[in-house]
Design a protein around this motif. Structure first.
Motif, PDB file in Angstrom:
ATOM      1  N   ALA A 119     -84.299  91.775  45.763  1.00  0.00           N
ATOM      2  CA  ALA A 119     -84.554  90.671  46.685  1.00  0.00           C
ATOM      3  C   ALA A 119     -85.739  90.985  47.589  1.00  0.00           C
ATOM      4  N   MET A 120     -86.507  89.911  47.885  1.00  0.00           N
ATOM      5  CA  MET A 120     -87.616  90.000  48.843  1.00  0.00           C
ATOM      6  C   MET A 120     -87.561  88.779  49.742  1.00  0.00           C
ATOM      7  N   ASP A 121     -87.774  89.002  51.038  1.00  0.00           N
ATOM      8  CA  ASP A 121     -87.663  87.911  51.997  1.00  0.00           C
ATOM      9  C   ASP A 121     -88.983  87.168  52.127  1.00  0.00           C
ATOM     10  N   CYS A 122     -88.941  86.097  52.921  1.00  0.00           N
ATOM     11  CA  CYS A 122     -90.122  85.279  53.170  1.00  0.00           C
ATOM     12  C   CYS A 122     -90.783  85.708  54.477  1.00  0.00           C
ATOM     13  N   GLY A 123     -91.935  85.097  54.763  1.00  0.00           N
ATOM     14  CA  GLY A 123     -92.621  85.348  56.026  1.00  0.00           C
ATOM     15  C   GLY A 123     -93.084  86.787  56.167  1.00  0.00           C
ATOM     16  N   TRP A 124     -93.097  87.254  57.400  1.00  0.00           N
ATOM     17  CA  TRP A 124     -93.605  88.605  57.660  1.00  0.00           C
ATOM     18  C   TRP A 124     -92.723  89.682  57.032  1.00  0.00           C
ATOM     19  N   ARG A 125     -91.460  89.348  56.750  1.00  0.00           N
ATOM     20  CA  ARG A 125     -90.563  90.346  56.174  1.00  0.00           C
ATOM     21  C   ARG A 125     -90.929  90.700  54.737  1.00  0.00           C
ATOM     22  N   ARG A 126     -91.782  89.906  54.112  1.00  0.00           N
ATOM     23  CA  ARG A 126     -92.206  90.242  52.752  1.00  0.00           C
ATOM     24  C   ARG A 126     -92.900  91.594  52.728  1.00  0.00           C
ATOM     25  N   ARG A 127     -93.473  91.985  53.866  1.00  0.00           N
ATOM     26  CA  ARG A 127     -94.147  93.282  53.929  1.00  0.00           C
ATOM     27  C   ARG A 127     -93.184  94.439  53.759  1.00  0.00           C
ATOM     28  N   LEU A 128     -91.891  94.162  53.928  1.00  0.00           N
ATOM     29  CA  LEU A 128     -90.897  95.211  53.750  1.00  0.00           C
ATOM     30  C   LEU A 128     -90.667  95.523  52.275  1.00  0.00           C
ATOM     31  N   GLY A 129     -91.124  94.638  51.391  1.00  0.00           N
ATOM     32  CA  GLY A 129     -91.023  94.886  49.968  1.00  0.00           C
ATOM     33  C   GLY A 129     -89.720  94.416  49.356  1.00  0.00           C
ATOM     34  N   VAL A 130     -89.461  94.918  48.161  1.00  0.00           N
ATOM     35  CA  VAL A 130     -88.295  94.511  47.383  1.00  0.00           C
ATOM     36  C   VAL A 130     -87.137  95.456  47.662  1.00  0.00           C
ATOM     37  N   PHE A 131     -85.956  94.881  47.901  1.00  0.00           N
ATOM     38  CA  PHE A 131     -84.763  95.659  48.176  1.00  0.00           C
ATOM     39  C   PHE A 131     -83.814  95.596  46.978  1.00  0.00           C
ATOM     40  N   PRO A 132     -83.390  96.756  46.451  1.00  0.00           N
ATOM     41  CA  PRO A 132     -82.329  96.751  45.434  1.00  0.00           C
ATOM     42  C   PRO A 132     -80.968  96.708  46.115  1.00  0.00           C
ATOM     43  N   LEU A 133     -80.105  95.794  45.684  1.00  0.00           N
ATOM     44  CA  LEU A 133     -78.803  95.614  46.311  1.00  0.00           C
ATOM     45  C   LEU A 133     -77.706  95.570  45.254  1.00  0.00           C
ATOM     46  N   ASP A 134     -76.511  95.972  45.664  1.00  0.00           N
ATOM     47  CA  ASP A 134     -75.323  95.757  44.856  1.00  0.00           C
ATOM     48  C   ASP A 134     -74.991  94.263  44.926  1.00  0.00           C
ATOM     49  N   PRO A 135     -74.990  93.531  43.809  1.00  0.00           N
ATOM     50  CA  PRO A 135     -74.763  92.078  43.888  1.00  0.00           C
ATOM     51  C   PRO A 135     -73.394  91.707  44.449  1.00  0.00           C
ATOM     52  N   ASP A 136     -72.440  92.636  44.402  1.00  0.00           N
ATOM     53  CA  ASP A 136     -71.114  92.377  44.957  1.00  0.00           C
ATOM     54  C   ASP A 136     -70.901  93.069  46.297  1.00  0.00           C
ATOM     55  N   GLY A 137     -71.927  93.736  46.797  1.00  0.00           N
ATOM     56  CA  GLY A 137     -71.794  94.504  48.020  1.00  0.00           C
ATOM     57  C   GLY A 137     -71.808  93.633  49.262  1.00  0.00           C
ATOM     58  N   ALA A 138     -71.512  94.268  50.398  1.00  0.00           N
ATOM     59  CA  ALA A 138     -71.400  93.548  51.664  1.00  0.00           C
ATOM     60  C   ALA A 138     -72.710  92.877  52.051  1.00  0.00           C
TER      61      ALA A 138
END
Length: 302
Positions: free
Chosen positions: A156-175
């Motif tokens: 996942a990658m966010d919009c706006g200025w947070r895109r600079r944080l890059g892509v985050f790998p997440l557990d799709p069932d995680g909190a």
């Protein structure tokens, strides 16, 4: 009441959830979007206009819309038979599709604001790409089923200025991925919606107090067959007070599902629990692994 559908945890979970819509306020529509692999046009809806459904040429159920109830059988059985044939139709004729997904869910007794996303779905291996159009335009997420017994990652990658944080790998069932969401991204899609409708209908055929009405309607300029299932009395056996399923007459697949809870007080309208609508459906695009590759230069652009 909940029905697990193609109604995924598709919002970027590590960020704040969109605020709920005000009571009585119509959710705003979005402007036309120019993005399929970030290049081709996707028909969106301008202010005051409805997006147009695009039908693919798939082989329909040869029995057609047969909802005749046989003597002595549960009123849900005709719809259940049709759904099973529809699942066979999907598996035989639809390898992938793109669409616009309208999604609205009640989480922790709060009805969240409607979300809209452009989606690409491939059935084998199960793969999903999403680009959010509203309310947080520009958010992206990607999931591919590894099919090796291991658990896949949601990227996942966010919009706006947070895109600079890059892509985050997440557990799709995680909190984090499930924050403010009902269902994981692994539940998205028309096929998943169909299988869950089959599961719920199979359960409901074990009990009485079920009213079924089948009629004709139009959703997003598409003729549909509408199936309305109502459980008048709240029971622990039932997941909803009323559910509406809209089946596209040409493609013979469900393009909208909406479920409502029992009113808290007599005379009140049934509150919406969840709703999912697929529009601008275009099937069998020939999507490849590159369309769902997190390293594809057309995805997750900063």
């Amino acid at each position: 009441m909940r029905i697990r559908t193609a109604a995924p945890a598709i919002t970027l979970a590590l960020l704040a959830i969109a605020s709920p819509a005000r009571a009585g306020e119509e959710a705003p529509r979005f402007e036309p979007v120019y993005r399929v692999n970030h290049e081709e046009q996707v028909n969106g809806s301008a202010a005051g206009q409805q997006p147009e459904m695009v039908a693919a040429r798939v082989n329909p159920n040869p029995e057609g819309f047969n909802f005749a109830q046989r003597p002595g059988e549960h009123p849900l059985m005709p719809a259940l038979r049709f759904a099973k044939l529809g699942l066979q139709n999907i598996d035989a004729n639809i390898q992938d599709y793109s669409a616009l997904l309208y999604k609205q869910e009640r989480v922790n007794d709060v009805l969240n604001e409607e979300e809209v996303a452009f989606v690409k779905v491939r059935h084998q291996p199960f793969s999903v790409y999403m680009y959010f159009l509203k309310p947080h335009k520009g958010r992206e997420c990607l999931y591919v089923d590894p099919q090796n017994g291991e658990k896949g990652k949601l990227y996942a990658m966010d919009c706006g200025w947070r895109r600079r944080l890059g892509v985050f790998p997440l557990d799709p069932d995680g909190a984090l991925a499930m924050k403010g969401q009902k269902y994981p991204i692994t539940k998205i899609g028309i096929r998943n919606l169909t299988t869950e409708l089959i599961d719920v209908a199979t359960n409901d055929t074990k009990f009485a107090e079920c009213e079924v009405v089948v009629g004709d309607n139009v959703i997003m300029q598409r003729p549909v067959k509408q199936i309305t299932v109502t459980h008048p009395v709240p029971r622990r056996n039932f997941r909803f007070h009323k559910a509406e399923v809209f089946i596209d007459k040409e493609m013979q697949v469900p393009i909208r599902y909406a479920a409502y809870l029992w009113p808290k007080n007599p005379g009140e309208a049934a509150p919406l629990e969840e709703a999912y609508t697929y529009v601008n459906i275009k099937t069998n695009n020939g999507f490849t692994d590159a369309d769902f590759d997190k390293d594809n230069p057309n995805l997750f652009k900063k």
